[in-house]
Design a protein around this motif. Structure first.
Motif, short mmCIF file in Angstrom:
data_model
loop_
_atom_site.label_atom_id
_atom_site.label_comp_id
_atom_site.label_asym_id
_atom_site.label_seq_id
_atom_site.Cartn_x
_atom_site.Cartn_y
_atom_site.Cartn_z
N TRP A 45 0.79 -1.23 0.00
CA TRP A 45 0.00 0.00 0.00
C TRP A 45 0.83 1.28 0.00
CZ3 TRP A 45 -4.32 1.81 -1.41
CH2 TRP A 45 -4.89 2.93 -0.82
N LYS A 46 1.78 1.40 0.94
CA LYS A 46 2.50 2.67 1.07
C LYS A 46 3.43 2.92 -0.13
CE LYS A 46 1.01 4.11 5.09
NZ LYS A 46 0.39 5.40 5.33
N SER A 47 4.04 1.86 -0.64
CA SER A 47 4.90 2.05 -1.82
C SER A 47 4.05 2.41 -3.03
CB SER A 47 5.68 0.78 -2.12
OG SER A 47 6.43 0.39 -1.02
N TYR A 48 2.87 1.81 -3.09
CA TYR A 48 1.93 2.11 -4.17
C TYR A 48 1.55 3.59 -4.16
CZ TYR A 48 -3.04 2.29 -5.72
OH TYR A 48 -4.25 2.64 -6.26
N LEU A 49 1.21 4.09 -2.97
CA LEU A 49 0.86 5.51 -2.86
C LEU A 49 2.05 6.39 -3.23
CD1 LEU A 49 -1.19 5.56 0.45
CD2 LEU A 49 -2.06 5.87 -1.86
#
Lengths: 298, 514, 271
Positions: B396-400
């Protein structure tokens, strides 16, 4: 005594190294704890980052002297200490039960298999325990819920004794396999040694040889392997906690990293590290006790 | 071995401790499976649906939602100045759970608190229509255009007319917070021992990752229909489903894909349209996606119908526009699935049959459904357009982070409306919006949105539709399908009015008398 | 050779062959066919016979297993080989020399064991990119640690035994003693560790793909994880890769056992 003190000092140094290394590891991890599908304004991001900025010195001081990690970043209403102290007993209980079950099943299975080495009893028992490593918990857990959980009326949760049954069983599976297989291998290694042959030649019964002469030495690798496995079990496993909705520590290991919730991540890390150091030390001590011959070493 | 004995002892002790009365076994408690542990119970810090569900039982604001319409709640009524800029709210007598009155000045204080950057309120931008809000969200000093002449009058000054202001005031971020408790206990004010609530329920306990128990307040005129709500954080959809079968849960908001068929046949299953859209973003700053024909080709070659039929398969509707059906907003439906056109557009852009088109990846965050959808899309683009498409799965955080840095080619995205108005979808793609994440900047689109606030009624909606048309024509995003709320609730629950945002007025729920 | 040896060896070879050439002759390799999703095993469609049925997107499961095996077997063999070699050498050195060096080396193992694995992987991805090297590194990084501990404990207890002291007094070089006399006695334990590590690595790989390492390649771990999602709709989707995993593990264990018996110089009994 001197050995103990030196071990303690070593443990503290290790703990400090882990803490410092992890601190820096988290700092270089990409992604922001405050990013979300609905982006915050750049000003808010900046304000939060400066408000929660972490520096090694003050951080170590707070952690080492006051055991204080501050509030969680993802769950600002709760302090990391509260979160950990609520989750720790749950994980310890689940882990202790699972460990006990793993030993209760794994040790007899390993003994049985070694006594029947190469025969069908060996193959059968080793085949059964194989299930524990091959079938991952995310497969076995839903099956248990369907087959057993619905019958006993408790599918998930952590309220009442029945809620313990499925998660404990599931959590013990993999460790049972390791214990049984390592014990069997250890026994076979030992059984082919001189002193066992001597014992056999003396006409001692096979079970006495197995239990009195071979088992202590064969437990050495099991105990060594058990230390990290137990540390893992006692601090919880994500899949089992999620599927059975157990409020344990395991989810915090994974979620705090995925959410970049550094205070929570460092808190869980400290717990795990301390437990691991303790168990490793215990394992080394047990090894020393089990293996009388190492006492004679210079 | 000594360990088992000791361990057994600890285990037995723990087992004895665990034998306390269990509210999840009580038949009068409404047991709700919330898909996650709420990050916070502070109305200002609400970040997602799991938090809203609990917070809306504990707190209430000036208005509330009833189905898809907005009704007065704490505000008895309101007057609007002729220019639409000054709203005067008349408050009814509501009390905190300690018996003190909820005053208008507490609203003013709460709103000023929510708009300070350092609080990090996710929904602080909902205040942007108020005078001074945009400045306050930057500097944290400018006061908000709200004042309280007396305890029961609240005057709000807007920067520009907003016909849907009552909708915004039903959002948790605009709820009042008990100033005394917040100032005294800081971020821990929401703990059960400190919290004061003004809603129909009070917080009886909050055991993190176990359960939250909300008990109906006895000191209110109109009492809630159900005495206790037990919110259980159940992360796994299959677990929630099985718990409902075992009687451990009465209401669940997520159904596992693999159990859709048996769920649909079970009494208590509900499937209603949700105010949300699944789409793909295109990074318009990256070659060759800077060519509008390339983007239009991808948009036309999106296998929407196949995806809703075979992959999501819960009765979702394929999306030919961004904004889900809402009120009298005209539907544009300008996007068509048309492979012939797609091939022609690609040829015109200089890539006949996909020749010379660089390999690119579809970015998605870790979820089985996203992977399946991306796999179908990649295959379809390969087969129909001759493109070489890979998959890129980030947590999730890398995607964002990748989307924020425009470090992607095509990325899965979604938006669920904050309030029931098309504006909440269109604001995402303003050139200044932090949620845009496509690099698409269109002055015409921005000025249409600015223009819309100056008009009223259907005329405003027509302008918004024009803006949406421009966004879709420029193909910075590819709509895929509209979400649905899938839920199961115990058939003994009645009085529920469904809502496209999946939020409910808990006070209306009651047990059917046998 | 005995069936105990050639049966598992043959099975493993068959699996490797299937993974290498399977994609060539199996029907509709990687091809999606949404109209034929969740077909049970032995279903026949326009694109041929689906021995093990089809998955959620109508892809032939056997083809996907063959394709996934390439990555999974490679990863498992390389990662476990590296783990065994590094872990054994490290443990042997630590156990043999003992004292300060031993304490230091074991503390290093403890530090590595305690580091937050998730962050390690996330940072590794940022540094090395999302490729196979990062994947191997992330998997190999942890597996050798417990092997090192076990081997070290074994060596520690073996080095004061008669046959070792005897070789020492004969003036043999230490590395020779360790290699020829001490390590063979640990073989059983090492082979168990190695074979049990393989399925763990294969499943771990699925977890890492959840984190974003390896996004596009199919693997057995991913197939099991995906299959588990539709377990009650199409049980074969999790059963087939699961059985394959079990067969691989079983074969490797039998081979490990056979190897141990062959290598152990003191083994008089044929077990």
């Amino acid at each position: 005594m001197r050995h103990l003190i030196s071990r303690l000092l070593q443990g503290m140094a290790t703990f400090l190294c882990v803490l410092i290394a992890s601190f820096h590891l988290m700092k270089v991890a990409p992604g922001s704890p405050w990013s979300a599908e609905r982006a915050l304004s750049p000003e808010a991001m900046q304000a939060l980052e400066s408000k929660h900025a972490m520096h090694l010195g003050p951080f170590l001081e707070r952690v080492l002297l006051h055991a204080d990690f501050g509030p969680s970043w993802k769950h600002p209403d709760q302090s990391v200490r509260d979160i950990l102290f609520q989750a720790l007993p749950v994980s310890l209980e689940l882990g202790a039960w699972a460990l006990a079950l793993a030993l209760l099943v794994g040790i007899p299975a390993g003994l049985f298999a070694a006594a029947h080495a190469g025969r069908w009893g060996d193959r059968l028992s080793m085949g059964i325990v194989l299930v524990g490593v091959v079938v991952p918990s995310f497969v076995i857990a839903p099956l248990l819920q369907e087959w057993i959980g619905l019958r006993i009326g408790v599918v998930a949760g952590w309220e009442g004794p029945w809620s313990r049954v499925l998660p404990v069983f599931c959590a013990s599976l993999a460790t049972t396999t390791w214990v049984a297989r390592m014990l069997r291998a250890g026994l076979l290694d030992v059984l082919s040694e001189e002193h066992i042959r001597t014992a056999r030649a003396k006409g001692l019964s096979e079970s006495v040889i197995l239990l009195r002469h071979a088992l202590p030495a064969a437990l050495v690798p099991v105990v060594q392997m058990l230390a990290p496995a137990a540390a893992g079990l006692l601090t919880g496993t994500l899949v089992i906690e999620q599927v059975f909705q157990v409020p344990g520590l395991g989810r915090h290991f994974v979620q705090s990293a995925l959410q970049r919730d550094f205070p929570l991540a460092l808190g869980t890390l400290c717990l795990y590290c301390l437990l691991l150091l303790l168990l490793n030390a215990l394992a080394d001590m047990a090894t020393w006790l089990l293996d009388v011959r190492t006492r004679s070493r210079p | 071995m000594r360990i088992p004995g000791r361990v057994l002892g600890i285990g037995l002790l723990a087992l004895l401790g665990a034998c306390t009365p269990d509210p999840s076994r009580s038949a009068t408690v409404l047991k709700i499976a919330n898909p996650a542990e709420p990050a916070s119970l502070d109305p200002a810090l609400v970040a997602g649906v799991p938090e809203v569900r609990v917070v809306s039982a504990l707190f209430e604001g000036l208005t509330s939602l009833s189905g898809d319409s907005v009704v007065p709640c704490h505000a008895r009524g309101w007057d609007i100045s002729p220019d639409g800029l000054i709203w005067t709210f008349h408050l009814a007598l509501h009390r905190w759970s300690d018996g003190t009155q909820v005053t208008a000045s507490e609203y003013v204080w709460a709103w000023n608190r929510a708009t300070v950057p350092a609080l990090g309120a996710a929904y602080a931008d909902l205040f942007d229509c108020m005078l001074g809000a945009k400045e306050r969200r930057k500097d944290g000093i400018t006061p908000l255009g709200a004042r309280a002449p007396d305890d029961s009058t609240l005057v709000v000054t807007l920067a520009h007319p907003v016909p849907f202001l009552p909708l915004l005031l039903a959002q948790p971020v605009t709820f009042p917070v008990p100033r005394r408790a917040v100032e005294r206990f800081g971020s821990r004010w929401t703990r059960p021992e400190h919290i004061l609530t003004n809603g129909p329920y009070r917080l009886a306990w909050w055991k993190p990752w176990r359960s939250i128990l909300a008990v109906a307040r006895q000191d209110r005129g109109e009492k809630a229909g159900i005495d206790s709500l037990l919110f259980l954080p159940v992360e796994d959809a299959l677990t929630a489903w099985q718990m409902s079968r075992a009687g451990q849960v009465d209401w669940l908001f997520q159904l596992p894909l693999s159990r859709l068929k048996p769920a649909q046949a079970r009494p208590g299953f509900h499937s209603t349209p949700q105010f949300g859209t699944y789409f793909f973003r295109i990074n318009v700053t990256r070659k060759p996606f800077d060519d509008v024909r390339v983007r239009q080709a991808l948009q036309a070659a999106m296998p929407r119908e196949d995806l809703v039929r075979y992959v999501t398969s819960a009765g979702e509707l394929p999306a030919r526009r961004l904004v889900p059906a809402i009120g009298t907003y005209p539907r544009s439906d300008s996007v068509r699935t048309d492979f012939v056109t797609a091939r022609r557009l690609l040829r015109e852009a200089g890539f006949p049959g996909g020749q010379g088109f660089p390999r690119f990846e579809i970015l998605f965050n870790s979820l089985d459904l996203h992977r399946r959808i991306a796999e179908v899309v990649a295959r379809t683009w390969h087969d129909s357009l001759g493109l070489d498409v890979g998959l890129l799965n980030y947590e999730w955080k890398s995607y964002l982070e990748a989307m924020k840095g425009l470090d992607y080619a095509v990325a899965r995205g979604a938006w669920v409306g904050d309030y029931l108005d098309p504006q909440t979808f269109l604001d995402v793609f303003r050139s200044t919006s932090g949620n845009n994440r496509t690099g698409w900047k269109n002055a015409g689109f921005d000025s249409l949105l600015d223009l819309s606030v100056k008009s009223q009624g259907q005329e405003r909606l027509e302008i918004l539709k024009q803006a949406e048309g421009r966004l879709l024509e420029d193909a910075a995003l590819i709509p895929v399908y509209f979400y649905r709320n899938l839920e199961w609730r115990n058939p003994r629950i009645e009085g529920i009015v469904e809502n496209p945002m999946g939020l409910y007025d808990w006070t209306r729920a009651r047990w059917r008398q046998p | 050779m005995k069936p105990r040896t050639w049966l598992p060896a043959g099975l493993l070879c068959a699996m490797v062959v299937l993974c290498l050439v399977g994609p060539v002759f199996l029907p509709a390799f990687g091809e999606q066919d949404l109209a034929n999703q969740f077909l049970p095993p032995l279903s026949r469609t326009g694109s041929g016979l689906h021995w093990l049925g089809t998955d959620a997107l109508g892809r032939d499961l056997l083809s996907r297993m063959a394709q996934g095996g390439r990555l999974s077997l490679a990863v498992a063999l390389v990662a476990s080989l590296v783990a065994v070699v590094v872990g054994t050498l490290y443990g042997a050195v630590s156990g043999w020399f003992g004292g300060r060096l031993d304490a230091f080396l074991m503390r290093v193992v403890e530090i590595l064991q305690s580091l937050p694995y998730m962050f390690l992987v996330i940072v590794l991805m940022a540094l090395l990119g999302r490729n196979l090297i990062a994947l191997f590194a992330a998997l190999g990084l942890v597996q050798w640690l417990s092997i090192a501990r076990v081997v070290r404990a074994q060596v520690l207890s073996l080095r004061s035994r008669d046959f070792v002291t005897a070789s020492r007094s004969l003036g043999q070089e230490p590395w020779r003693i360790v290699l020829v006399h001490v390590l063979p006695s640990c073989l059983g334990v090492i082979s168990v560790q190695a074979t049990l590590a393989i399925p763990q690595i294969i499943l771990q790989e699925a977890f890492l793909s959840f984190l974003g390492l390896n996004a596009s390649e199919v693997s057995w771990g991913l197939l099991v994880a995906e299959g588990a999602q539709s377990m009650d709709l199409a049980p074969w989707l999790v059963a087939a890769p699961g059985v394959l995993l079990a067969l691989t593990l079983g074969s490797l264990q039998f081979l490990g056992e056979a190897w141990r018996i062959r290598m152990d110089p003191r083994s008089g009994r044929d077990q």
